[in-house]
Motif scaffolding. Structure first.
Motif, PDB file in Angstrom:
ATOM      1  N   LEU A  93      72.121  31.413  -1.952  1.00 14.39           N
ATOM      2  CA  LEU A  93      73.539  31.297  -1.595  1.00 14.39           C
ATOM      3  C   LEU A  93      74.332  30.533  -2.654  1.00 14.39           C
TER       4      LEU A  93
ATOM      5  N   LYS B 275      75.116  32.971  -5.377  1.00 11.04           N
ATOM      6  CA  LYS B 275      76.184  33.934  -5.031  1.00 11.04           C
ATOM      7  C   LYS B 275      77.565  33.355  -5.336  1.00 11.04           C
TER       8      LYS B 275
ATOM      9  N   TYR C 153      79.298  29.556   0.960  1.00  9.01           N
ATOM     10  CA  TYR C 153      78.349  28.440   1.044  1.00  9.01           C
ATOM     11  C   TYR C 153      78.469  27.535  -0.185  1.00  9.01           C
TER      12      TYR C 153
ATOM     13  N   VAL D 218      79.257  35.519   7.532  1.00  6.04           N
ATOM     14  CA  VAL D 218      79.859  36.004   6.279  1.00  6.04           C
ATOM     15  C   VAL D 218      78.868  35.966   5.112  1.00  6.04           C
ATOM     16  N   GLU D 219      77.836  35.138   5.244  1.00  5.18           N
ATOM     17  CA  GLU D 219      76.803  35.067   4.200  1.00  5.18           C
ATOM     18  C   GLU D 219      75.481  34.669   4.835  1.00  5.18           C
ATOM     19  N   GLN D 220      74.371  35.111   4.240  1.00  6.35           N
ATOM     20  CA  GLN D 220      73.069  34.641   4.685  1.00  6.35           C
ATOM     21  C   GLN D 220      72.067  34.703   3.540  1.00  6.35           C
TER      22      GLN D 220
ATOM     23  N   GLY E 156      79.629  31.908  -3.345  1.00  3.11           N
ATOM     24  CA  GLY E 156      80.592  32.338  -2.323  1.00  3.11           C
ATOM     25  C   GLY E 156      80.985  31.200  -1.395  1.00  3.11           C
TER      26      GLY E 156
END
Length: 583
Positions: free
Chosen positions: A561, A564, A568, A553-555, A566
């Motif tokens: 991160l 972002k 994480y 879903v995220e990287q 989000g």
């Protein structure tokens, strides 16, 4: 459901294939039993001769009868020795070969098989079930050969002496065959249930022994006792049913043979009026010697049926498909570039995918971390890289080559795995670090690996140092110490790819700090895949992949991160908050 007679015969024939390499010893055993059985028949013939000699006036040759009797006894003993000893030798070789073949097969079976079968059954099959096979290939075979030859010899003598009277035994033969067939089916069914219950009891015992701390901590003693009691009661019920079947079978068999003998005796009194006293006595002696070997053949049939049920379960293991290894590609040492292309994976029997459309690339020497909630697919991904499970959708490339193209041994040579569940053996620390293919490692290499894993810090304080025995699964060590030994093992392997699956989860803060420092050196020029719940351990990773329900879903890097804000960032805040509250 019991097996058909044909299937049972095929199972037993397959079991006897293991006798082929020892056919010479088996032949000597057969010769011994032929001598043994032949003397049984000759005793009846000699009794006839003794009685007839006593009826004569001159009694010629009677002084040689004791020598003849002594000679028969000697031949009888020699035959018994040759038959029993050499058959026991063959049997021990067969059981040894079968036990080793089963164990070797365990080392070749795929991980998925061990996931689906409980350990108690696997252990019970190689201990209890092999024991039942021993009876089928030793005691039962000995009885079948010895008593079978004896029965045949006595029947030949009876038919030779008076074939018309001996037809009585032909009349009861169909009844005996029907009885034996029914009992055989029931014995196989009950034996299989008993063997399965033995596996269940082994499994429960194994869980108690390995998890006794949890059992004691959570008051599980009564629960475990009840589990074992129920399993043992079931085993007892099936064992009693088997004993009852045998207990009823033998008297019924003896009753049928007794009726036949009564009829035979009655007829003999009328139809052997012209026979000599010796012929009459010899004939009835042979007839009355016949029930004993038949009864023993019936008992041996019980062991044969147990052995067939046990052999069936063993052959099921041997027939299990081995771990797939169709690859042919090999490389001495890979560079360590890993790439996942549109990878999806679902466990056998599962409805949902554990991984969905995974795509990312790890350059040689990079550290990539996988984070996310439990059940997100992180460990599954690591298992696929090691080919513990085979993927069918998408690709996993190592240095541009699909990992399925590698031979298993060569692929796993490129990987070093340290998991949360550390496996250590009841051996010395040195042998646990230099395990398996690493055993030729020098003492200095072992010491260096232990030092890099910060294990020498506690090893040096032990009286025997690296030669200290650590008990089953390292029971004498703390969780952090066991984890450091596992890390030392991975470091000694010096593979180009390092997989750390929650490898620092069991470490205390001080040990973790030292290992983190050691890992920074170890990860240099080595591709590292880190699975972690503690986000503090992977902040320096080149790339962090956040997984949720089998998807990425995220990287990005730690800093990116967090920016972002989000998934994480939420995980990080949650852990930071927990850490603050604990502080």
């Amino acid at each position: 459901m019991s097996k058909s007679p044909n299937v049972s015969i095929e199972i037993y024939k397959r079991l006897l294939v293991y006798v082929k390499p020892h056919i010479g010893l088996f032949s000597i055993s057969i010769m011994g039993f032929l001598l043994y059985s032949g003397t049984q028949t000759l005793f009846a013939a000699m009794l006839k001769h003794i009685v007839d000699t006593l009826q004569t006036q001159s009694r010629e040759g009677m002084y040689y009868l004791p020598l003849l009797f002594s000679g028969l006894i000697m031949v009888h003993g020699i035959g018994a020795y040759l038959g029993n000893y050499f058959l026991a030798k063959v049997s021990s070789n067969v059981v040894h070969a079968l036990r080793c073949e089963i164990f070797d097969q365990y080392t070749r079976l795929p991980v998925a098989y061990f996931d689906s079968v409980n350990s108690g059954y696997l252990i019970s099959r190689i201990t209890n079930n092999v024991g039942e096979v021993t009876k089928a290939t030793t005691d039962a075979v000995r009885t079948f050969i010895r008593e079978g030859f004896t029965s045949i010899g006595l029947l030949i003598y009876l038919f030779y002496s008076n074939w018309t009277l001996s037809l009585v035994f032909i009349g009861v033969a169909p009844i005996i065959i029907i009885l034996v067939t029914y009992v055989s089916k029931r014995l196989r069914m009950l034996s299989k249930r008993i063997q399965e219950s033995m596996g269940d009891m082994t499994h429960i015992t194994s869980e108690l022994v390995t998890g006794y701390r949890v059992v004691r901590s959570y008051g599980g003693e009564d629960y475990e006792r009840q589990r074992f009691l129920e399993s043992s009661l079931y085993n007892r019920r099936q064992s009693l049913k088997l004993a009852t079947t045998m207990a009823i079978h033998n008297p019924v068999m003896q009753f049928i043979i007794g009726i036949a003998l009564s009829v035979l005796m009655y007829l003999a009194l009328f139809f052997m009026k012209q026979a000599s006293v010796g012929e009459f006595v010899g004939y009835l002696t042979a007839a009355f010697l016949l029930p004993k070997p038949i009864r023993q053949l019936s008992d041996a049939n019980g062991d044969i049926q147990k052995g067939i049920a046990a052999a069936e379960s063993l052959f099921e293991i041997l027939d299990e498909p081995e771990e797939s290894d169709d690859g042919t590609y090999e490389v001495e040492r890979c560079k360590g570039a890993l790439e996942f292309r549109n990878l999806s994976f679902r466990y056998a029997g599962a409805n949902d995918f554990a991984l969905r459309d995974i795509s990312f690339k790890i350059e040689p020497g990079q550290t990539v971390a996988l984070v996310g909630a439990s059940g997100g697919g992180k460990s599954t991904l690591a298992g696929l890289v090691s080919r513990f499970y085979t993927h069918n959708i998408g690709e996993i490339l190592l240095d541009g080559v699909e990992i399925n193209a590698y031979t298993l041994a060569n692929l796993r040579k490129q990987l070093a795995l340290v998991s949360q569940q550390v496996t250590l053996f009841n051996d010395t620390i040195a042998n646990n670090i230099a395990y398996g293919a690493l055993s030729p490692a020098s003492r200095s290499s072992i010491t260096l690996a232990a030092t890099d894993a910060y294990a020498m810090e506690f090893i040096s304080k032990l009286d025997q140092g690296l030669d200290t025995e650590i008990g089953e699964n390292g029971v004498k060590l703390s969780g952090g110490q066991r984890q450091r030994l596992a890390l030392a093992r991975a470091l000694l392997k010096d593979a180009p790819i390092l997989i750390l699956d929650e490898a620092t989860s069991a470490l205390d803060t001080e040990s973790e700090r030292f290992i983190q420092a050691a890992l920074q050196n170890v990860m240099t020029n080595r591709t590292t895949l880190v699975i972690a719940h503690r986000l503090s351990t992977i902040e320096n990773a080149d790339v962090i992949l956040v997984m949720d329900h089998g998807r990425i879903v995220e990287q990005g890097s730690h800093a990116v991160l967090l920016e972002k804000n989000g998934a994480y960032a939420r995980l990080h805040k949650m852990q930071f908050k927990d850490k603050t509250e604990k502080t």
